[in-house]
Design an enzyme around this catalytic site. Structure first.
Site, short mmCIF file in Angstrom:
data_model
loop_
_atom_site.label_atom_id
_atom_site.label_comp_id
_atom_site.label_asym_id
_atom_site.label_seq_id
_atom_site.Cartn_x
_atom_site.Cartn_y
_atom_site.Cartn_z
N TYR A 142 0.85 -1.19 0.00
CA TYR A 142 0.00 0.00 0.00
C TYR A 142 0.89 1.24 0.00
CZ TYR A 142 -3.59 3.36 1.46
OH TYR A 142 -4.44 4.43 1.53
N ASP A 237 9.23 2.74 0.37
CA ASP A 237 8.13 3.38 1.07
C ASP A 237 8.26 2.97 2.54
OD1 ASP A 237 5.85 4.21 2.26
OD2 ASP A 237 4.46 3.34 0.80
N LYS A 265 3.50 8.57 9.15
CA LYS A 265 3.19 7.93 10.43
C LYS A 265 4.08 8.41 11.59
CE LYS A 265 0.39 4.45 8.42
NZ LYS A 265 0.49 3.74 7.16
C1 LIG Z 1 -0.05 4.32 5.80
C2 LIG Z 1 0.79 4.13 4.61
C3 LIG Z 1 0.75 5.01 3.53
C4 LIG Z 1 -0.24 6.14 3.43
O1 LIG Z 1 -0.06 7.11 4.40
P1 LIG Z 1 -1.27 8.12 4.73
O2 LIG Z 1 -0.68 9.06 5.71
O3 LIG Z 1 -2.38 7.27 5.25
O4 LIG Z 1 -1.64 8.78 3.46
C5 LIG Z 1 1.65 4.83 2.51
N1 LIG Z 1 2.53 3.82 2.54
C6 LIG Z 1 2.60 2.95 3.55
C7 LIG Z 1 3.62 1.87 3.55
C8 LIG Z 1 1.71 3.06 4.62
O5 LIG Z 1 1.76 2.16 5.62
#
Ligand SMILES: *Cc1c(COP(=O)(O)O)cnc(C)c1O
Length: 428
Positions: A142, A237, A265
């Protein structure tokens, strides 16, 4: 007094599905989402006053527990000085410098407001830098909800890309190439089929959005080599893994140098923050220095920067925290393993550092297909059994448990007891 049920009914009148982010609704586990009013340390309190041991930690940021006193105090002080300037501030440089120190693979970093923005912007920069349009992502990873990431392989549509959310155009989808996680040969095949066209490979260096799936030995190294050979940008990411798996995230833990990193996060300590960074040559592409446009009215917001800076600084200055988190998570893992074994359940427990998940599956879970093959119905029962006993797991089988420094051994023991009682009830 209003119960969660009352509040949810009202919410559904004015908010789509009653929530501002889909996974908060209990769609995949059934039942009414619990509404919360307060949290401290590892404990969250719902609107009825019931306490829960929290394993979401706001999906990661509460790594030192909810309402961490130094963060709250700094935030209160910052609020007195204005909630937003819309001009440069010194604090933005301080946090950027700290991030680049903690993650030595980064020369420069740009602050944004969410992980979604970070990934969306990183891809744009990588495309501009390579003058190529396609990129590779992995099934089950994601990267937020920007259009190019909401693509899933339809059968045999690996090279065409089919959007799996209405509203994403097929034009966008065709530039997203999907690969199987932990499958280097698949990646190589896609690169060869699209020679000179792939701008980037983006991945979660430890997958955390299909449960926790560690990279197999050599996977990240191979991706690094493939990117070098094909002139593609390697993007980690680290929105979830950054400042969680080590002070320098997964890239430090596995000793692999990505070209770009996306953050979120933990970096905001609970306020809306994201960031993307990378090597100087790449980041110099970003406006106003370079031609790639990227902006944000509230980017680098003083409250968000204060919260993030205070948290990161504490993590940086007390790096033993990362070892403590890992020990605690391992302790929980061992406790859960004992209970699962007692009931002879087919379960795959994956853990990297303080990321932990269990899939009710007899095979070793190494990719999205394996995660999907797990028994979702059994997870539902476990989720509700735990909820009833005051343990708040993420309401989906595809999420990771997050442990914070506030999770004491006593709380971890209580969690294991709750699991044992839950399984007793299910198996009875
Ligand atoms: C949570 C998450 C996102 C998205 O972040 P948001 O602040 O919810 O837009 C992108 N990449 C990873 C790996 C994530 O865990």
């Amino acid at each position: 007094m209003k119960t969660s049920k009352d509040l949810f009914e009202r919410a559904q009148l004015f908010i789509p599905g009653g929530v501002n982010s889909p996974v908060r609704a209990f769609k995949s586990v059934g039942g009414t989402p619990v509404f919360f009013k307060e949290a401290k340390g590892a404990i969250m309190i719902d609107v009825d006053g019931k306490e829960y041991i929290d394993y979401i930690g706001s999906w990661g940021p509460m790594i030192l527990g909810h309402a961490h006193p130094p963060v709250i105090e700094a935030l209160k002080n910052a609020a007195d000085k204005s909630t937003s300037f819309g001009t440069p501030t010194e604090l933005e440089t301080k946090i950027a410098e700290l991030i680049c120190t903690m993650m030595p693979c980064l020369d420069k970093v740009r602050m944004v407001n969410s992980g979604t923005e970070a990934c969306m912007s990183a891809i744009r920069v990588a495309r501009a830098y390579t003058k190529r349009e396609k990129f590779i992502k992995f099934e089950g990873c994601y990267h937020g909800h920007a259009d190019p990431f909401l693509i899933k392989a339809g059968s045999g549509a690996i090279t065409l890309g089919v959007p799996n959310s209405p509203g994403v155009t097929s034009g966008t989808a065709k530039d997203t190439l999907l690969a199987r996680y932990n499958d280097v040969n698949h990646v190589e095949q896609i690169l060869n089929q699209n020679k000179g066209e792939v701008a980037a490979i983006i991945l979660e260096p430890v997958a955390g959005n299909m449960g926790c799936i560690p990279p197999e030995k050599g996977f990240l190294e191979s991706l690094r080599k493939l990117c070098d050979n094909h002139g593609a940008v390697l993007i980690f990411d680290e929105v979830m893994t950054g400042f969680r798996l080590s002070p320098g995230g997964a890239s430090q833990r596995f000793n692999i140098q990505p070209d770009m990193v996306c953050l979120g996060k933990v970096i905001g300590g609970g306020l809306p923050v994201g960031a993307f960074g990378g090597k100087e040559e790449i980041m110099n592409m970003v406006a106003p220095l370079g031609p790639v446009y990227q902006a944000g009215t509230l980017s680098g917001n003083p409250l968000a920067m204060t919260c993030g800076y205070t948290l990161l600084k504490e993590l940086y200055e007390h790096q033993v925290i990362f070892e403590e988190l890992e020990e605690k998570t391992q302790y929980l893992e061992e406790g859960m393993r004992r209970v699962f074994e007692k009931f002879k359940l087919k379960v795959c427990i994956n853990r990297v550092g303080s990321m932990l998940s269990f899939h009710f599956n007899s095979v070793n879970v190494v990719c999205f297909d394996d995660a999907c093959a797990a028994d979702a119905n059994y997870f539902k029962k476990v989720f509700h059994g735990m909820l009833k006993r005051g343990v708040y797991l993420a309401p989906s089988a595809f999420e990771t448990l997050f442990i914070s420094r506030s999770h004491t051994k006593e709380l971890l023991d209580r969690t294991v007891v709750a699991l044992e009682e839950t399984l007793q009830e299910i198996e009875a």
